[in-house]
Write a protein that holds these residues in place. Structure first.
Motif, PDB file in Angstrom:
ATOM      1  N   THR A  98       0.840  -1.186   0.000  1.00 15.87           N
ATOM      2  CA  THR A  98       0.000   0.000   0.000  1.00 15.87           C
ATOM      3  C   THR A  98       0.879   1.241   0.000  1.00 15.87           C
ATOM      4  OG1 THR A  98      -0.074   0.025   2.406  1.00 15.87           O
ATOM      5  CG2 THR A  98      -1.803  -1.225   1.277  1.00 15.87           C
ATOM      6  N   ASP A  99       0.269   2.381  -0.301  1.00 14.06           N
ATOM      7  CA  ASP A  99       1.007   3.635  -0.223  1.00 14.06           C
ATOM      8  C   ASP A  99       1.397   3.884   1.224  1.00 14.06           C
ATOM      9  OD1 ASP A  99       0.790   4.141  -2.932  1.00 14.06           O
ATOM     10  OD2 ASP A  99      -1.100   5.224  -2.710  1.00 14.06           O
ATOM     11  N   ARG A 100       2.566   4.421   1.416  1.00 13.82           N
ATOM     12  CA  ARG A 100       3.089   4.680   2.757  1.00 13.82           C
ATOM     13  C   ARG A 100       2.750   6.098   3.201  1.00 13.82           C
ATOM     14  NH1 ARG A 100       3.386   0.110   4.588  1.00 13.82           N
ATOM     15  NH2 ARG A 100       4.430  -1.344   3.250  1.00 13.82           N
TER      16      ARG A 100
END
Length: 185
Positions: free
Chosen positions: A2-4
């Protein structure tokens, strides 16, 4: 993956700096990862012993700098998460090291030099506190232990669950993050 979040990106940067500081024992860089104050950091080191505070760790590293040669870790992050003012990073990898000198810094004869390369697994606990109460992410606890050979299957599992098959850093539900290093300018 996932995007951080920006906090998770910061934890990954500290994780990177921590493992990169192990390369050739960079004590000034190592100090930037941990909080100030001798009571604010606790490490369960891969050597099996605890270290209390960053100065205690720097003393250990000064000893290691006299006796060994230290390579770049092949490090893979299994998980990173920041929750409010606490966060953690879980990783596994290989740490290349060689004992080449005695405690006084004299080179050992070839037959006494030792390859100390270790397979490790680590847990890092972070707080958004620099040790002096300022809201800056720092690593407050580090625990490292050896991991089994990459071809060894965990008890009650099959050979398909061995690290060499699943891939370092990978889990059944995620792909690991390889920690990338650049040596030099």
């Amino acid at each position: 993956m996932t995007d951080r979040t920006s906090d998770e990106q910061r934890l990954l940067q500290l994780h990177h700096d921590w493992y990169y500081s192990n390369f050739n024992i960079n004590i000034p860089l190592m100090r930037t990862v941990f909080p100030r104050g001798e009571e604010n950091f606790l490490m369960f080191n891969l050597n099996g012993h605890p270290y209390f505070g960053v100065d205690d760790l720097a003393d250990l590293w000064s000893y290691y700098a006299r006796t060994g040669r230290w390579g770049l870790c092949a490090d893979y992050v299994l998980r990173v998460e920041a929750l409010g003012d606490l966060g953690y990073v879980l990783s596994e990898g290989t740490f290349p090291a060689w004992k080449v000198k005695d405690p006084d810094g004299n080179f050992l004869p070839d037959d006494q030099q030792r390859d100390l390369t270790l397979r490790y697994r680590s847990t890092e606990i972070y707080k958004r506190d620099d040790g002096a109460g300022q809201p800056e992410w720092k690593m407050w606890h580090f625990h490292c232990s050896t991991r089994p050979p990459d071809d060894e299957a965990p008890p009650a599992k099959t050979e398909h669950d061995a690290a060499g098959v699943r891939g370092l850093g990978n889990t059944p539900y995620s792909v690991g993050i390889r920690t990338e290093y650049k040596v030099g300018p």
